[in-house]
Design a protein around this motif. Structure first.
Motif, mmCIF file in Angstrom:
data_model
loop_
_atom_site.group_PDB
_atom_site.id
_atom_site.type_symbol
_atom_site.label_atom_id
_atom_site.label_comp_id
_atom_site.label_asym_id
_atom_site.label_seq_id
_atom_site.Cartn_x
_atom_site.Cartn_y
_atom_site.Cartn_z
ATOM 1 N N GLU A 30 0.822 -1.209 0.000
ATOM 2 C CA GLU A 30 0.000 0.000 0.000
ATOM 3 C C GLU A 30 0.858 1.262 0.000
ATOM 4 O O GLU A 30 0.368 2.345 -0.334
ATOM 5 N N ASP A 31 2.136 1.130 0.362
ATOM 6 C CA ASP A 31 3.035 2.289 0.367
ATOM 7 C C ASP A 31 3.733 2.508 -0.973
ATOM 8 O O ASP A 31 4.413 3.532 -1.150
ATOM 9 N N PHE A 32 3.574 1.592 -1.906
ATOM 10 C CA PHE A 32 4.361 1.663 -3.147
ATOM 11 C C PHE A 32 4.024 2.871 -4.026
ATOM 12 O O PHE A 32 4.939 3.452 -4.635
ATOM 13 N N PRO A 33 2.759 3.295 -4.140
ATOM 14 C CA PRO A 33 2.496 4.492 -4.958
ATOM 15 C C PRO A 33 3.227 5.731 -4.437
ATOM 16 O O PRO A 33 3.833 6.481 -5.218
ATOM 17 N N ALA A 34 3.194 5.949 -3.124
ATOM 18 C CA ALA A 34 3.893 7.106 -2.555
ATOM 19 C C ALA A 34 5.400 6.955 -2.724
ATOM 20 O O ALA A 34 6.106 7.944 -2.994
ATOM 21 N N PHE A 35 5.913 5.738 -2.568
ATOM 22 C CA PHE A 35 7.344 5.513 -2.760
ATOM 23 C C PHE A 35 7.746 5.812 -4.195
ATOM 24 O O PHE A 35 8.783 6.450 -4.442
ATOM 25 N N THR A 36 6.944 5.386 -5.150
ATOM 26 C CA THR A 36 7.239 5.646 -6.557
ATOM 27 C C THR A 36 7.280 7.145 -6.827
ATOM 28 O O THR A 36 8.145 7.631 -7.573
ATOM 29 N N ASP A 37 6.375 7.889 -6.213
ATOM 30 C CA ASP A 37 6.409 9.350 -6.356
ATOM 31 C C ASP A 37 7.702 9.925 -5.783
ATOM 32 O O ASP A 37 8.271 10.879 -6.340
ATOM 33 N N GLU A 38 8.171 9.377 -4.663
ATOM 34 C CA GLU A 38 9.427 9.832 -4.074
ATOM 35 C C GLU A 38 10.611 9.544 -4.997
ATOM 36 O O GLU A 38 11.526 10.352 -5.124
ATOM 37 N N VAL A 39 10.584 8.386 -5.643
ATOM 38 C CA VAL A 39 11.648 8.063 -6.594
ATOM 39 C C VAL A 39 11.648 9.064 -7.745
ATOM 40 O O VAL A 39 12.708 9.563 -8.156
ATOM 41 N N ARG A 40 10.463 9.376 -8.259
ATOM 42 C CA ARG A 40 10.372 10.387 -9.325
ATOM 43 C C ARG A 40 10.972 11.721 -8.856
ATOM 44 O O ARG A 40 11.685 12.396 -9.597
ATOM 45 N N ARG A 41 10.659 12.071 -7.618
ATOM 46 C CA ARG A 41 11.138 13.357 -7.097
ATOM 47 C C ARG A 41 12.657 13.404 -7.026
ATOM 48 O O ARG A 41 13.283 14.376 -7.484
#
Length: 257
Positions: free
Chosen positions: A71-82
């Protein structure tokens, strides 16, 4: 997305605050590869790895991630993009190393549902869905390396579930290699034998008798060190290894031959 060859390569290495992940990130840094590393706990260790990579002339970021919490993967993916944009002005990275994990130690008879589900969540479900989430961010021509274990080829007491979920990862590796082939992305497994880390409570690292027994089972006469596995991963992601695909590469010193 096209691989951006005018910049340093970037790897994302999970579970890289210590052990095999740390060694992998540092070996890649020595080869001129920058890293995004993840940690579940021990942020201080992760920051120390970032500092070591920077001392080698690289760029690195540490992001918190529990690979058992999809459930944390979408937010983590956004952090990687950042951080890709902030650190490299890129929207892709080149190499994904799925390393994060933990051991289990219970007989089949005594394994609980909770122990079983925990190993599946981290070592199979988490790897599958984290890879799925990150696929749009992996550059064409990149590399995926899934860390498995020698215990998919030979057995050890108490490792039935751990070995089985790593076996699932090895099958997943082959399927992923086929699906990503049109993008020029290779996918391989590196399977360590016994390594002197804090894995399984540091059993191999801290017990000379265990090192002697397990080392005696290898053709090279010793147990592995973290750098042995870091070296193996760095070889698999090297540009010269582009024709190696869908393979299980055991880095065990030739144990149980």
């Amino acid at each position: 997305m096209s691989q951006q060859t005018d910049t340093r390569r970037i790897a994302l290495v999970t579970g890289a605050n210590r052990g095999l992940g740390r060694s992998t990130a540092l070996k890649l840094a020595a080869d001129g590869v920058d890293s995004i590393i993840t940690y579940r706990s021990h942020e201080d260790e992760a920051k120390a790895v970032v500092a070591e990579i920077e001392a080698l002339g690289g760029t690195a970021y540490a992001l918190r991630l529990d690979t058992g919490r999809i459930e944390d993967f979408p937010a983590f993916t956004d952090e990687v993009r950042r951080v890709l944009k902030e650190g490299w002005n890129r929207d892709t990275f080149d190499h994904l190393v799925n390393n994060a994990g933990h051991s289990g130690n219970a007989s089949i008879e005594s394994t609980t549902v909770e122990e079983f589900d925990d190993l599946v969540a981290v070592h199979f479900r988490g790897v599958f869905f984290l890879t799925q989430a990150l696929l749009p961010l992996i550059a064409d021509g990149g590399r995926v390396v899934n860390v498995s274990t020698g215990l998919t080829r030979f057995t050890s007491p108490g490792k039935a579930v751990y070995g089985a979920v790593k076996g699932a990862i090895e099958v997943f590796t082959r399927y992923l290699a086929v699906e990503l082939g049109p993008r020029g992305i290779t996918v391989n497994t590196v399977a360590p034998g016994p390594v002197a880390t804090d894995f399984s409570g540091g059993l191999v690292r801290d017990t000379p008798q265990v090192q002697e027994v397990l080392g005696g089972l290898t053709a090279l006469g010793r147990v592995g060190q973290p750098d042995d596995i870091g070296d193996a991963v760095s070889l698999v992601v090297a540009p010269e290894a582009g024709w190696i695909n869908g393979q299980r590469i055991e880095a065990s010193g030739g144990i149980h031959l």
